[in-house]
Enzyme design. Structure first.
Site, short mmCIF file in Angstrom:
data_model
loop_
_atom_site.label_atom_id
_atom_site.label_comp_id
_atom_site.label_asym_id
_atom_site.label_seq_id
_atom_site.Cartn_x
_atom_site.Cartn_y
_atom_site.Cartn_z
CE LYS A 137 -0.16 -0.37 5.01
NZ LYS A 137 -1.15 -0.74 6.26
CE1 TYR A 167 12.15 31.72 5.24
CE2 TYR A 167 12.45 29.52 4.90
CZ TYR A 167 12.24 30.73 4.25
OH TYR A 167 12.08 30.85 2.89
C1 LIG Z 1 -0.58 -1.79 6.76
C2 LIG Z 1 -1.06 -2.99 7.33
C3 LIG Z 1 -0.25 -4.20 7.23
C4 LIG Z 1 1.33 -4.39 7.35
O1 LIG Z 1 1.57 -3.64 8.37
P1 LIG Z 1 3.25 -3.44 8.79
O2 LIG Z 1 3.11 -2.97 10.03
O3 LIG Z 1 3.89 -2.51 7.91
O4 LIG Z 1 3.77 -4.91 8.50
C5 LIG Z 1 -0.82 -5.36 7.37
N1 LIG Z 1 -2.49 -5.69 7.75
C6 LIG Z 1 -3.10 -4.41 7.46
C7 LIG Z 1 -4.66 -4.47 7.56
C8 LIG Z 1 -2.51 -3.03 7.29
O5 LIG Z 1 -3.48 -2.02 7.45
#
Ligand SMILES: *Cc1c(COP(=O)(O)O)cnc(C)c1O
Length: 361
Positions: free
Chosen positions: A47, A256
């Site tokens: 993702k 800044y």
């Molecule tokens: C993002 C996510 C993962 C992966 O999690 P990590 O901590 O990055 O390994 C797995 N399952 C769900 C439902 C997620 O939202």
């Protein structure tokens, strides 16, 4: 009139270089795969554009390494991953079957993880017979059907043979947290006895041990070299060119709002990345850059395109300084900025020249 000569196509030196080690990524996937029994499948969460590293490339090398189950947050992301990896592996969508997603789910052959009775109805009406999974809430209260809702629809849902029943742990990065065992128990109560593959664990859950593995794991951050997978190989390196260096006298300020004042005669390097590139402003006066093994403090405010670094102790003006490198992981940098490695990775900017190493599986 003659047209102007073409611009040279040499590597840009004015922007930072993000190097992504695909061999390290594959090694991390294999190591997380080896952390569960041979009968447990290991998927890959890609993702947010593969945690900022390019979901298409990441998924392609992991598919070549043997990953058969990919996970994305939204259907649009699934479409992009499908284009990259072709027809074989499953691409599962955490947000389920949302209004307007039907055509994408069908055409890209995505598997929505159904989160509610509404989504279940939408899916059955729009795409009868199309693969789906079910996401259950076991305590995180973010995505998935509540227990009562699940028990009300389980029979009809299971009669349509879901590909997967899954839930997600809220505290798996902390092995001592009592919520882990509570969610495990709840997941068992909701799913024991069903004949559908089950999945509970992301990176943290894999490290909690076999009780948490079920049939399929879903690592994300560990693949990309982040905690809680301490044995991870580092995947990213970020090297930022020095635009100029100057001498700053005692009493003079930098940047800044004049937040940093020289206490000695100092050499200050201005380097070419800033908060528009994901080096968040909370790093101001707190993070470090590196010249090989030597740390150099980031001084003053991070600005949009630039940061300033005290290189007095280096005694050279380097061509570039590193902010992600063997000496400084995404988590170390995150600590300095009061955030987590996930946010550092997914904030990595679009202006970096990206170089991918390895990946021939
Ligand atoms: C993002 C996510 C993962 C992966 O999690 P990590 O901590 O990055 O390994 C797995 N399952 C769900 C439902 C997620 O939202």
């Amino acid at each position: 009139m003659t047209p102007p000569p073409p611009l040279p196509k040499t590597a840009a030196m004015g922007t930072a270089t993000l190097t992504i080690d695909l061999d390290a990524l594959v090694a991390n996937w294999r190591a997380l795969d080896a952390a569960s029994a041979g009968s447990v499948m290991t998927g890959a969460v890609v993702k947010a554009d593969g945690y900022g590293l390019d979901a298409g490339r990441v998924a392609t090398v992991l598919a070549a390494a043997g990953a058969r189950q990919f996970f994305v947050a939204a259907a649009e992301e699934g479409v992009a991953v499908r284009q990259a990896i072709g027809p074989g592996p499953a691409i599962n969508v955490f947000s389920g079957h949302m209004p307007g997603d039907t055509a994408m789910i069908e055409q890209a052959r995505l598997t929505p993880m159904i989160n509610s009775t509404d989504q279940l109805t939408r899916h059955f009406e729009a795409l009868t017979g199309h693969p789906f999974g079910v996401q259950l809430d076991t305590g995180m209260n973010r995505l998935g059907m509540e227990a009562d809702e699940w028990f009300a629809v389980a029979e009809i849902a299971l009669s349509q043979r879901p590909k997967l029943v899954m839930s997600h742990l809220a505290c798996a990065d902390d092995p001592e947290h009592p919520e882990n065992a509570a969610q495990l128990k709840e997941f068992q109560r909701l799913t024991d006895g069903i004949s559908v593959p089950r999945s509970l664990s992301a990176t943290g859950g894999i490290l909690l041990g076999r009780d948490y593995h079920f049939n399929l794991t879903r690592p994300g951050i560990g693949l990309y070299g982040g905690l809680p997978f301490e044995a991870a190989r580092q995947v990213v390196r970020l090297s930022i060119p020095v635009v100029q260096a100057r001498m700053v006298l005692p009493g003079e300020t930098v940047g800044y709002s004049c937040t940093w004042t020289a206490e000695r005669e100092s050499v200050v390097a201005t380097v070419a990345a800033g908060y528009a590139d994901g080096l968040i402003r909370a790093m101001s006066d707190r993070a470090q850059l590196w010249h090989g093994p030597e740390p150099c403090p980031l001084i003053g405010r991070v600005s949009m395109d630039l940061i300033t670094v005290d290189i007095t102790d280096l005694n050279v003006v380097p061509d570039a300084l590193d902010i992600l490198c063997p000496a400084q992981s995404v988590d170390t940098l995150a600590d300095a900025a009061g955030t987590i490695g996930y946010e550092i990775l997914t904030s990595l900017g679009g202006r970096y020249a990206r170089t991918y190493l390895g990946g021939a599986v």
